[in-house]
Design an enzyme around this catalytic site. Structure first.
Site, PDB file in Angstrom:
ATOM      1  N   CYS A   2      40.010  45.421  41.108  1.00 37.96           N
ATOM      2  CA  CYS A   2      39.201  44.668  40.165  1.00 37.96           C
ATOM      3  C   CYS A   2      39.167  43.201  40.565  1.00 37.96           C
ATOM      4  CB  CYS A   2      39.780  44.806  38.757  1.00 37.96           C
ATOM      5  SG  CYS A   2      40.042  46.532  38.260  1.00 37.96           S
ATOM      6  N   ILE A  53      41.737  54.452  38.328  1.00 34.50           N
ATOM      7  CA  ILE A  53      42.700  55.251  37.571  1.00 34.50           C
ATOM      8  C   ILE A  53      42.407  55.091  36.074  1.00 34.50           C
ATOM      9  CG2 ILE A  53      45.138  55.434  36.919  1.00 34.50           C
ATOM     10  CD1 ILE A  53      45.873  54.733  39.785  1.00 34.50           C
ATOM     11  N   ASN A  74      44.622  42.925  38.744  1.00 36.35           N
ATOM     12  CA  ASN A  74      43.887  43.410  39.909  1.00 36.35           C
ATOM     13  C   ASN A  74      44.876  44.090  40.854  1.00 36.35           C
ATOM     14  OD1 ASN A  74      42.256  43.726  42.233  1.00 36.35           O
ATOM     15  ND2 ASN A  74      42.746  41.657  42.924  1.00 36.35           N
TER      16      ASN A  74
END
Length: 625
Positions: A2, A53, A74
């Site tokens: 991310c 996930i 992240n």
């Protein structure tokens, strides 16, 4: 995988949603699946998500049960299931199945020491509403980035520099000292960046800010080698078990995954372990010519029985993608293989969302050819000091290109002065000819040798090869290898995982004696022994190639002239003597020397300058200092 960003103010005001949106929008490539914001007085958190996930429930920013601890994260925590079970036994209640929430509860349980329990790659920030403090961390090896900016009013952070530049009132100024170090290292060594005032949190470090803005940075992990004399068979077995266990943990995901595959042993070892678990897709790129890696990679893929995808990168492909790659890198990185990585990531993203790769094996197990140098230089290094000084002086008088000159110079130069890592582009003498910066600064700035010396000081008890590996673990690995790996894969919203850079596997690697790493005329000797029977024999002892970009040949043709024109039009004349660059290109094209890497280093700075600086007023050298 991310992108995180946010702001903390040291006065009573709340970061605006407009600013947080601008900071997250600019990194949409890091997380195209979801976006989230949270804020209150003095704090604002922003997040972009690439779902890997717990796809349905992993929204961020995320809080604990009573909303007193908030996080943006992240990365991936590979032991999160074990940690979750342990926390549940201690009474913690979970509302998602994400690894993000595990960090929140680990912080509740262990405070700042929570990072010591995490196995994975991460950059995260936690806002503790009870203590009114911000706590951030970066993973052990620096796989995931963490940038920050602090002044008297605020603390800004993000996974990429461009998020910080999107914040209100941010100025862009070149940090001249960083430029000087970049010219040697081909990247800016941490904690600095090419931007004045913007820093990288170093690997294995945490940062904490109090409500009134007092900042403290702490190192929680050090990749120190501690060789232990034990039978080689013992280490071979530990390497096999350790790598297998790491690959299994790194394969955790709820999306399709694959593997980068070159012609070398590292990526082949990862692919072979993955293939023993499930059918996989592999990806490779190469260049036309004798060093085309895709041919060997395809043979390897056939031997491993993978679904293989390959691409030949043409000269036009390579140069046409440079503007995008430079924008994604945030800072200039003069490693031509970064562009090849950009292309193989683009190829893989057409098929998968997660890839495993072989970064880190060379640093752990002694894989670079330069690590054999201490052994080859021993005949000279053993000579009495007066004789070495005389030989050094005589060698300097020899014309360039004379056989033996380089050997004598390196053999009569102390390790701390001759090895700064896997790249040394411009010497201090060369910088004096090419930079337009006050010569006094060239004599007084914290130069590459001084940067490396802090790590040499900690390894005086170790052998030369191990000291070189420690230098690379702290400089080359995070500054070049992992920086380009993160930026070039995230440019395509592709999550890259590196099983060699696992804290459990490193516990094995750091204890291996040097005679097991460098032996029988080869590098990574013990790792090659450990992989016998697991990977194809024709790969076991192949020399390392990396991505052999044919840059030297390209610059001899018309492309060299195009590059020079772009350098001269880039606006860097306040910093770089472009006339000297023109002379270097002329010598390169006439066969008077190989100047490809030096020209490329200037070129990457020029393209970065156009991308990030040219539309703003040029800073004077006085303010740049």
């Amino acid at each position: 995988m991310c992108g995180i960003t946010g702001a903390m103010y040291f006065e009573d005001r709340e970061p605006s949603q407009t600013m947080l949106k601008a900071m997250t929008d600019v990194i949409v490539h890091r997380g195209p699946n979801d976006v989230g914001f949270w804020g209150e007085n003095r704090i604002g958190l922003g997040f972009r998500r690439l779902s890997i996930i717990d796809i349905r429930e992993g929204h961020q920013p995320l809080a604990n049960e009573d909303d007193t601890v908030w996080i943006v994260f992240n990365g991936e925590i590979y032991n999160y299931k074990y940690l979750r079970h342990t926390l549940q036994e201690k009474g913690h209640q979970f509302k998602t199945h994400s690894d993000t929430e595990v960090i929140v509860h680990m912080y509740e349980e262990y405070g700042e020491d929570c990072v010591k329990h995490l196995r994975g790659m991460f950059g995260f920030v936690i806002w503790d509403r009870r203590k009114k403090q911000l706590f951030g961390a970066r993973d052990h090896f620096g796989i995931k980035p963490f940038y920050y900016y602090k002044d008297a009013r605020q603390f800004l952070f993000g996974s990429e520099i461009k998020s910080l530049l999107a914040a209100d009132g941010m100025n862009r100024t070149i940090h001249t000292e960083s430029l000087l170090n970049y010219l040697t290292f081909q990247y800016v060594p941490e904690p600095d960046t090419m931007f004045r005032g913007i820093h990288k949190l170093p690997p294995g470090h945490t940062v904490k800010l109090t409500f009134d803005g007092e900042m403290s940075i702490r190192r929680y992990w050090d990749p120190m080698f501690e060789p232990e004399e034990r039978p080689i068979e013992e280490y071979i077995e530990q390497i096999r078990e350790g790598l297998k266990d790491s690959v299994v943990h790194h394969m955790q995901s709820d999306v399709d995954r694959g593997c980068f595959l070159s012609s070398g042993i590292d990526s082949t070892a990862i692919a072979a372990h993955m293939r023993s678990i499930e059918p996989i897709r592999t990806f490779s790129v190469g260049f036309e010519g004798p060093n085309n890696e895709t041919e060997i990679a395809r043979q390897t893929a056939n031997a491993l029985d993978t679904e293989h995808h390959a691409k030949i990168i043409t000269q036009n492909d390579f140069f046409s993608t440079l503007p995008k790659a430079v924008w994604h890198q945030d800072e200039p990185v003069a490693d031509p293989s970064a562009i090849a990585l950009y292309h193989v990531a683009q190829l893989a993203r057409e098929q998968v969302t997660v890839v495993l790769s072989g970064e880190g094996a060379d640093e752990l197990f002694g894989g670079y050819r330069i690590y054999r140098e201490p052994q080859s230089l021993q005949p000279v290094e053993r000579l009495p000091l007066p004789i070495k000084r005389m030989l050094h002086a005589l060698a300097r008088l020899l014309p360039d290109g004379v056989k033996g000159k380089s050997y004598l110079l390196r053999g009569t130069t102390p390790l701390e002065h001759r090895f700064l890592g896997n790249a040394k582009i411009f010497s201090e003498e060369m910088k004096g000819e090419i930079v337009r910066i006050d010569q006094e600064m060239l004599r007084s700035y914290k130069n590459p040798q001084q940067i490396a010396q802090q790590f040499y000081n900690k390894t005086q008890h170790l052998d030369p090869v191990t000291r070189m590996q420690y230098i690379d673990m702290n400089l080359w690995l995070p500054g070049d290898i992992l920086m380009k790996a993160d930026k070039m894969t995230m440019a395509h919203s592709l999550e890259l995982r590196v099983p060699f850079l696992d804290v459990e596997l490193y516990e094995v690697a750091r204890k291996i004696p040097v005679q097991y790493r460098i032996a029988e005329g080869t590098t990574k000797y013990i790792f090659r022994k450990a992989m016998e029977g697991l990977i194809p024999d024709f790969i076991l002892n192949r020399p390392k190639l990396g991505f052999p970009v044919p840059l030297r040949d390209w610059l001899k043709g018309n492309q060299g002239k195009v590059i020079l024109e772009q350098i001269e039009a880039s606006g860097i004349e306040d910093y770089i003597n472009t006339g000297t660059v023109r002379q270097m290109l002329a010598k390169h094209q006439s066969g008077q020397g190989d100047y490809a890497r030096r020209i490329w280093t200037i070129y990457m700075f020029a393209l970065w300058h156009v991308t990030y600086m040219e539309e703003l007023p040029k800073p004077s050298l006085a303010t740049a200092l």
